[in-house]
Design a protein around this motif. Structure first.
Motif, short mmCIF file in Angstrom:
data_model
loop_
_atom_site.label_atom_id
_atom_site.label_comp_id
_atom_site.label_asym_id
_atom_site.label_seq_id
_atom_site.Cartn_x
_atom_site.Cartn_y
_atom_site.Cartn_z
N ALA A 1 0.82 -1.21 0.00
CA ALA A 1 0.00 0.00 0.00
C ALA A 1 0.86 1.26 0.00
N GLY A 2 2.18 1.09 0.09
CA GLY A 2 3.08 2.24 0.08
C GLY A 2 3.16 2.97 1.40
N LEU A 3 2.77 2.31 2.50
CA LEU A 3 2.73 2.96 3.81
C LEU A 3 4.00 2.78 4.62
N ILE A 4 4.76 1.72 4.33
CA ILE A 4 6.02 1.50 5.04
C ILE A 4 7.12 1.22 4.03
N LEU A 5 8.36 1.35 4.50
CA LEU A 5 9.54 1.08 3.68
C LEU A 5 10.39 0.04 4.37
N LYS A 6 11.03 -0.80 3.56
CA LYS A 6 11.95 -1.81 4.10
C LYS A 6 13.33 -1.59 3.49
#
Length: 637
Positions: A185-190
């Motif tokens: 959903a593009g809410l977090i980054l890894k």
């Protein structure tokens, strides 16, 4: 939760397909049907038809078709449940929901899951804005400084992301949302072993689709740190394609329809401030160059666009391509330029709503006057070479307009404005049009309408190579169009055809499946209605039946009287049409059996078997002759 069957049935009973589709396109009555330009393609000649009696639509330019629910799904880009909820809201129907089973929850597709997690994030950001100390002191203070009132904050669902690494991540995991879905959903980054929130310490602008579903976010930093970009946006996902959406379209669409005008701006705050100032028919391209998909989205609601610019002439020149794109899609375009140092946001906040509206109305200029003023620096340019360049640029824009009458009017206006002979401009215009026609002819032919899909997924085409396909299709056509009409005193057309074909194996399985459903409906004592076969559950059957419910060609009202020519429609002699269709179907099946029998005879080595096959051959030939006699077919020897 799932919508109850009783609610679904109530929605279907209340739907008026003309009323539903009229919310999106301008329908014109032709005969007993309605016609319009397709909302799915950029066509010049109307090929979109609605049949109120059959309660279906058919778009011949895109191949799409279906009932009112299918239309809402297609035009809004939403799923079945969302379309039902949209229609329930339209008709004031209370939605009763039922608990879903574990299997139904498991089967929920990724698209629906993304909407759920994005909605969760939106609620989370709103809560932080109003309930957290940081949100109130930083985010809420910023919005109040911009002059946004509480109602505006709620209308656009503005929020705040805490200045921590994993505030959203922790809360989402508590609620059972997976890291995988949050990332999609593009809410977090890894990054390597680190997982963190994409949006931190920013005011949040949720981006919604036409139906009001949150599909992405824009986020503005309030720090003075120049290392941080001022705005960051969600990446493209399964539900968010930035070239296909406009910020504020959900809030603006009804106002755009009512005003028959759309104001186009650049940023989020431009939209919000104008909305609060009473100008609600406004959307933003959100900092991206205007795309053809965005123009087509606006064209669903109006053919009139006014583009609003700040006083930066360099920025205006860079956006000329957007005006050309609007003209190319046969929309009317005007432009308003604000004083230097002002933009729609600041200017709308500097005066009363009435004064702002009056400024927009009195300062809107047609694109020729606007473009000429910008290119000649307000008419100060006297250099002949520059003037020729300006004329060529404006003629190129006019050449993009599909409507010949509009082109002619603009050429006259251009001649007066630039003090050039109209014939000279027409000559230049014709050169450009001829060049464009040659280029278009060099392009590969587009696919035929029947090759286009009903939904995004390509549907399998019928087996057109089958010799039996046309006659099988004809039997089904009569059933779905005239199944309830009488064949004789004892049975209907559907009962006759279904009874005669009960023991026949159809080569086309889609036709067989549809006839089997029709037989089931008749056995239950119900009437044959198009909506029985049409719906998202079986797109192949839907496409087949819609293609059979032909709406495009008909004898117009008054035609017979005007030309004194009598016409006869097949509906005036349905028993004969049905009987003939069955005879042709049986004839085709007999031909197939005869061919099979001949092939078996060639391979047979047993005298006894050969004699049996010869007897069968004579019997089949005799049956074929009887049918040929009935049909009046003469076979030369």
């Amino acid at each position: 939760m799932a919508i109850s069957e009783s609610t679904i049935q109530e929605i279907k009973n209340r739907i008026d397909i003309v009323d539903v589709i009229s919310d999106f396109v301008s329908l014109k009555k032709v005969g007993s049907n309605y016609r319009a330009l397709s909302p799915f393609t950029n066509e010049k000649t109307p090929s979109f038809y609605v049949s109120p009696s059959k309660e279906i639509f058919k778009c011949f330019s895109s191949g799409k078709g279906g009932d009112a629910i299918t239309f809402v799904m297609e035009v809004e880009g939403i799923n079945y449940i969302e379309a039902l909820k949209y229609l329930a809201a339209k008709y004031g129907i209370e939605v009763q929901e039922e608990e879903q089973t574990d299997e139904q929850i498991q089967a929920q597709n990724e698209r629906d899951s993304l909407f759920i997690v994005l909605n969760f994030a939106n609620e989370y950001f709103k809560k932080q804005l109003f309930d957290s100390d940081e949100g109130r002191s930083i985010g809420l203070s910023y919005f109040k400084e911009r002059g946004f009132n509480e109602q505006t904050l709620k209308t656009f669902e503005l929020g705040y992301s805490l200045d921590v690494w994993d505030g959203l991540l922790k809360e989402a995991k508590k609620k059972g949302h997976s890291e995988e879905l949050l990332e999609k959903a593009g809410l977090i980054l890894k990054q390597e072993s680190k997982i963190y929130d994409r949006f931190r310490g920013r005011v949040m602008f949720p981006i919604q689709n036409v139906a009001g579903k949150v599909i992405a976010f824009g986020a503005r930093t309030l720090r003075s740190d120049k290392k941080q970009p001022k705005y960051i946006n969600s990446p493209e996902t399964e539900v968010y394609h930035k070239s296909k959406i406009l910020y504020g379209i959900h809030q603006a669409r009804q106002a755009i329809r009512n005003e028959d005008l759309c104001y186009l701006v650049e940023g989020y705050t431009d939209v919000i401030s104008m909305h609060q100032a009473g100008v609600q028919n406004v959307v933003a391209s959100s900092g991206t160059s205007l795309t053809k998909e965005q123009v087509q989205l606006i064209s669903r609601y109006t053919k009139n666009i006014t583009v609003l610019y700040d006083g930066d002439s360099a920025g205006i020149k860079a956006s000329f391509r957007g005006i050309d794109m609007i003209l190319e899609h046969d929309l009317n375009v005007r432009a308003v330029v604000f004083p230097n140092g002002e933009d729609p946001d600041s200017f709308s906040r500097s005066m009363t709503s009435d004064a702002f509206r009056e400024y927009l109305e009195t300062n809107a200029r047609d694109f020729i006057t606007f473009k000429t003023d910008i290119l000649t620096d307000g008419g100060k340019q006297t250099d002949p070479v520059k003037k020729v360049q300006v004329i060529r640029e404006i003629i190129e824009s006019i050449s993009l307009i599909p409507d010949g009458i509009k082109r002619s009017v603009y050429i006259s206006a251009c001649a007066d404005l630039l003090d050039v002979e109209e014939q000279v401009l027409l000559s230049e215009l014709n050169k450009l049009l001829i060049k464009k026609q040659r280029k278009d002819r060099a392009q590969p032919e587009p696919p035929e309408p029947e090759d286009l899909p009903l939904t995004e997924a390509k549907q399998p085409k019928p087996n057109l190579q089958s010799l039996a396909y046309p006659v099988e299709r004809e039997c089904l056509r009569l059933v779905v169009n005239y199944g309830n009409e009488p064949f004789d005193e004892e049975m209907t057309i559907a009962e006759f055809i279904l009874g005669e074909t009960q023991t026949i194996n159809f080569e086309n399985k889609s036709i067989e499946e549809t006839l089997n459903l029709a037989a089931q409906v008749v056995d239950e004592g119900k009437k044959i209605e198009p909506d029985i076969f049409i719906g998202p559950e079986n797109p192949t059957m839907s496409q087949l039946v819609i293609d059979l419910l032909e709406m495009k060609y008909f004898v117009s009202e008054g035609w017979e009287k005007k030309h004194r020519i009598s016409t006869m429609h097949e509906s005036e002699d349905l028993p004969s049409a049905a009987y003939t269709a069955i005879l042709r179907l049986k004839r085709k099946k007999l031909e197939s059996l005869i061919l099979q029998n001949e092939e078996t005879l060639k391979k047979s080595k047993s005298v006894e078997e050969q004699e049996e096959l010869m007897t069968m051959h004579k019997h089949l030939k005799m049956m074929l002759k009887e049918i040929d006699d009935e049909l009046g077919i003469v076979i030369s020897s």
